[in-house]
Design an enzyme around this catalytic site. Structure first.
Site, PDB file in Angstrom:
ATOM      1  N   CYS A   7       0.842  -1.185   0.000  1.00 37.79           N
ATOM      2  CA  CYS A   7       0.000   0.000   0.000  1.00 37.79           C
ATOM      3  C   CYS A   7       0.882   1.242   0.000  1.00 37.79           C
ATOM      4  O   CYS A   7       1.406   1.657   1.043  1.00 37.79           O
ATOM      5  CB  CYS A   7      -0.881  -0.092   1.247  1.00 37.79           C
ATOM      6  N   SER A  10       0.224   6.463  -3.536  1.00 35.47           N
ATOM      7  CA  SER A  10      -0.749   6.702  -4.607  1.00 35.47           C
ATOM      8  C   SER A  10      -1.557   5.460  -4.955  1.00 35.47           C
ATOM      9  O   SER A  10      -2.748   5.558  -5.224  1.00 35.47           O
ATOM     10  CB  SER A  10      -0.047   7.179  -5.885  1.00 35.47           C
ATOM     11  N   ASP A 100       8.243   0.385   3.138  1.00 35.28           N
ATOM     12  CA  ASP A 100       8.482  -0.072   1.759  1.00 35.28           C
ATOM     13  C   ASP A 100       9.981  -0.069   1.456  1.00 35.28           C
ATOM     14  O   ASP A 100      10.511  -0.994   0.829  1.00 35.28           O
ATOM     15  CB  ASP A 100       7.697   0.769   0.741  1.00 35.28           C
ATOM     16  N   ARG A 101      10.687   0.940   1.952  1.00 33.76           N
ATOM     17  CA  ARG A 101      12.145   0.987   1.772  1.00 33.76           C
ATOM     18  C   ARG A 101      12.797  -0.195   2.491  1.00 33.76           C
ATOM     19  O   ARG A 101      13.700  -0.857   1.972  1.00 33.76           O
ATOM     20  CB  ARG A 101      12.708   2.293   2.344  1.00 33.76           C
ATOM     21  N   THR A 123       5.837   7.235  -6.135  1.00 34.60           N
ATOM     22  CA  THR A 123       5.391   8.593  -5.817  1.00 34.60           C
ATOM     23  C   THR A 123       6.585   9.424  -5.355  1.00 34.60           C
ATOM     24  O   THR A 123       6.836  10.518  -5.865  1.00 34.60           O
ATOM     25  CB  THR A 123       4.339   8.550  -4.689  1.00 34.60           C
TER      26      THR A 123
HETATM   27  N1  LIG Z   1      -4.360   2.088 -13.517  1.00 32.37           N
HETATM   28  C1  LIG Z   1      -3.130   2.374 -13.096  1.00 32.37           C
HETATM   29  N2  LIG Z   1      -2.905   3.542 -12.492  1.00 32.37           N
HETATM   30  C2  LIG Z   1      -1.687   3.825 -12.052  1.00 32.37           C
HETATM   31  N3  LIG Z   1      -0.637   3.017 -12.147  1.00 32.37           N
HETATM   32  C3  LIG Z   1      -0.813   1.853 -12.750  1.00 32.37           C
HETATM   33  C4  LIG Z   1      -2.054   1.467 -13.237  1.00 32.37           C
HETATM   34  N4  LIG Z   1      -1.944   0.228 -13.761  1.00 32.37           N
HETATM   35  C5  LIG Z   1      -0.686  -0.120 -13.605  1.00 32.37           C
HETATM   36  N5  LIG Z   1       0.012   0.849 -13.011  1.00 32.37           N
HETATM   37  C6  LIG Z   1       1.387   0.753 -12.642  1.00 32.37           C
HETATM   38  O1  LIG Z   1       1.425   0.613 -11.221  1.00 32.37           O
HETATM   39  C7  LIG Z   1       2.632   1.023 -10.731  1.00 32.37           C
HETATM   40  C8  LIG Z   1       2.460   1.989  -9.571  1.00 32.37           C
HETATM   41  O2  LIG Z   1       3.597   1.831  -8.848  1.00 32.37           O
HETATM   42  P1  LIG Z   1       4.332   2.982  -8.103  1.00 32.37           P
HETATM   43  O3  LIG Z   1       5.586   2.397  -7.608  1.00 32.37           O
HETATM   44  O4  LIG Z   1       4.408   4.167  -9.013  1.00 32.37           O
HETATM   45  O5  LIG Z   1       3.302   3.209  -6.944  1.00 32.37           O
HETATM   46  P2  LIG Z   1       2.931   4.503  -6.167  1.00 32.37           P
HETATM   47  O6  LIG Z   1       1.850   4.104  -5.236  1.00 32.37           O
HETATM   48  O7  LIG Z   1       2.747   5.667  -7.097  1.00 32.37           O
HETATM   49  O8  LIG Z   1       4.227   4.833  -5.416  1.00 32.37           O
HETATM   50  P3  LIG Z   1       4.563   4.498  -3.935  1.00 32.37           P
HETATM   51  O9  LIG Z   1       4.507   3.019  -3.792  1.00 32.37           O
HETATM   52  O10 LIG Z   1       5.945   5.029  -3.800  1.00 32.37           O
HETATM   53  O11 LIG Z   1       3.588   5.232  -3.119  1.00 32.37           O
HETATM   54  C9  LIG Z   1       3.309   1.655 -11.913  1.00 32.37           C
HETATM   55  O12 LIG Z   1       4.136   0.644 -12.476  1.00 32.37           O
HETATM   56  C10 LIG Z   1       2.215   1.959 -12.887  1.00 32.37           C
HETATM   57  O13 LIG Z   1       2.732   2.028 -14.202  1.00 32.37           O
HETATM   58  C1  LIG Z   2       9.577   7.816   1.360  1.00 33.63           C
HETATM   59  C2  LIG Z   2       8.288   7.048   1.152  1.00 33.63           C
HETATM   60  C3  LIG Z   2       7.139   8.030   0.926  1.00 33.63           C
HETATM   61  C4  LIG Z   2       8.469   6.192  -0.118  1.00 33.63           C
HETATM   62  O1  LIG Z   2       7.316   5.491  -0.406  1.00 33.63           O
HETATM   63  C5  LIG Z   2       7.994   6.108   2.354  1.00 33.63           C
HETATM   64  O2  LIG Z   2       9.026   5.200   2.487  1.00 33.63           O
HETATM   65  C6  LIG Z   2       7.822   6.874   3.647  1.00 33.63           C
HETATM   66  O3  LIG Z   2       6.791   7.430   3.894  1.00 33.63           O
HETATM   67  N1  LIG Z   2       8.892   6.885   4.502  1.00 33.63           N
HETATM   68  C7  LIG Z   2       8.911   7.542   5.792  1.00 33.63           C
HETATM   69  C8  LIG Z   2      10.033   8.509   5.881  1.00 33.63           C
HETATM   70  C9  LIG Z   2      11.413   7.881   5.781  1.00 33.63           C
HETATM   71  O4  LIG Z   2      11.590   6.793   5.220  1.00 33.63           O
HETATM   72  O5  LIG Z   2      12.354   8.498   6.296  1.00 33.63           O
HETATM   73  K   LIG Z   3       6.965   2.368  -3.052  1.00 32.84           K
END
Ligand SMILES: Nc1ncnc2c1ncn2[C@@H]1O[C@H](COP(=O)(O)OP(=O)(O)OP(=O)(O)O)[C@@H](O)[C@H]1O
Ligand SMILES: CC(C)(CO)[C@@H](O)C(=O)NCCC(=O)O
Ligand SMILES: [K+]
Length: 247
Positions: A7, A10, A100-101, A123
């Site tokens: 999760c 975005s 996630d990191r 994101t």
């Molecule tokens: N309908 C969709 N909308 C957005 N992204 C999509 C969709 N379908 C597939 N994807 C893919 O899902 C992935 C989203 O992963 P991403 O790592 O960008 O997640 P995020 O939630 O934006 O980032 P984070 O995990 O850092 O919050 C991308 O590879 C994107 O291309």
């Molecule tokens: C940096 C993000 C937003 C990447 O998804 C996430 O790992 C997060 O909210 N981290 C908390 C702050 C930190 O890792 O220092």
């Molecule tokens: K991520």
């Protein structure tokens, strides 16, 4: 079958595994959408669930409750840890490191068994360095591609375009002659420059003896910047299985 959830800020990435491996998966933009997507897949019988979330505690517990009631399963959530599977969390306050990191690092170290640089391009974009002995040296956080372009659109008067019209803007990275291409290429070059700087640092630490893992939605856009990069889109899930094993 096991339901796995990553999760992010975005999107919610999900997949379902049977004893052989992944059988289904997707990307949802809301908890409601997630449940609709999973229910739309025929022949899934979910018996367990493990999840990592970087959202607020309230959002995370609402999602856990929704999954638990919809599929009648317990949801195993990753919690912060100072050590896991040979990796030592390098944050001053280990609980503050994004989960996630943490999982991507644990996954990367498991796959490499040695020094690694883990870059997650979602994101936010993050870089994390893990030493040969599993010690996390620390990392960096910067805005991801959509955040960069959204900030330009929000804080300027004359940069406005929709995602659809930006298609094709990245076919080359030459100096651009339209606003759309100038912004799209400019932001991508920032990202690629960030990645190059991380690789340079890895080289200073470890010479040629290290692996680079790229993950997250925009990993493919920078893969050619890094010699021998391994693009592993499910790296967080590799770490998730280590953090929440089902015996
Ligand atoms: N309908 C969709 N909308 C957005 N992204 C999509 C969709 N379908 C597939 N994807 C893919 O899902 C992935 C989203 O992963 P991403 O790592 O960008 O997640 P995020 O939630 O934006 O980032 P984070 O995990 O850092 O919050 C991308 O590879 C994107 O291309
Ligand atoms: C940096 C993000 C937003 C990447 O998804 C996430 O790992 C997060 O909210 N981290 C908390 C702050 C930190 O890792 O220092
Ligand atoms: K991520």
């Amino acid at each position: 079958m096991i339901l796995e959830l990553d999760c992010g800020n975005s999107f919610i990435k999900w997949r379902v595994l049977d004893s052989e491996g992944p059988v289904s998966g997707g990307v949802a933009d809301s908890p409601e959408g997630l449940i609709v997507e999973i229910l739309a897949c025929p022949e899934l019988s979910i018996t367990r669930c493990r999840m990592v979330s970087v959202r607020s505690d309230v959002e995370t517990s609402n999602l856990v409750a929704a999954i638990a009631s919809e599929f009648s399963v317990e949801v195993d959530c990753v919690a912060p840890a100072s050590m896991l599977a040979g990796v030592t969390n390098g944050y001053k306050d280990f609980e503050r490191l994004g989960l996630d990191r943490w999982l991507a690092m644990v996954g990367g170290y498991k796959l490499s068994g040695g020094p690694c640089l883990v870059l997650d391009l979602g994101t936010a974009v993050t870089a994390d360095f893990v030493d040969s002995d599993g010690q996390h040296k620390g990392g960096f956080i910067c805005p991801g591609l959509s955040l960069m372009r959204n900030q330009l659109q929000t804080h300027t008067r004359r940069i406005r375009y929709d995602a659809a019209s930006a298609k094709g803007a990245l076919q080359c990275l030459e100096p651009a002659n339209t606003t759309i291409e100038a912004v799209e290429r400019g932001c991508l070059l920032m990202l690629r420059g960030f990645v190059s700087a991380q690789v340079q640092l890895a080289r200073e630490y470890w010479g040629d003896d290290y692996r680079v893992f790229l993950t997250g939605g925009d990993a493919d856009l920078v893969a050619d910047v890094v010699v021998d990069a391994r693009v592993i889109k499910d790296l967080v899930f590799v770490g998730l299985a280590v953090a929440c094993p089902f015996s």
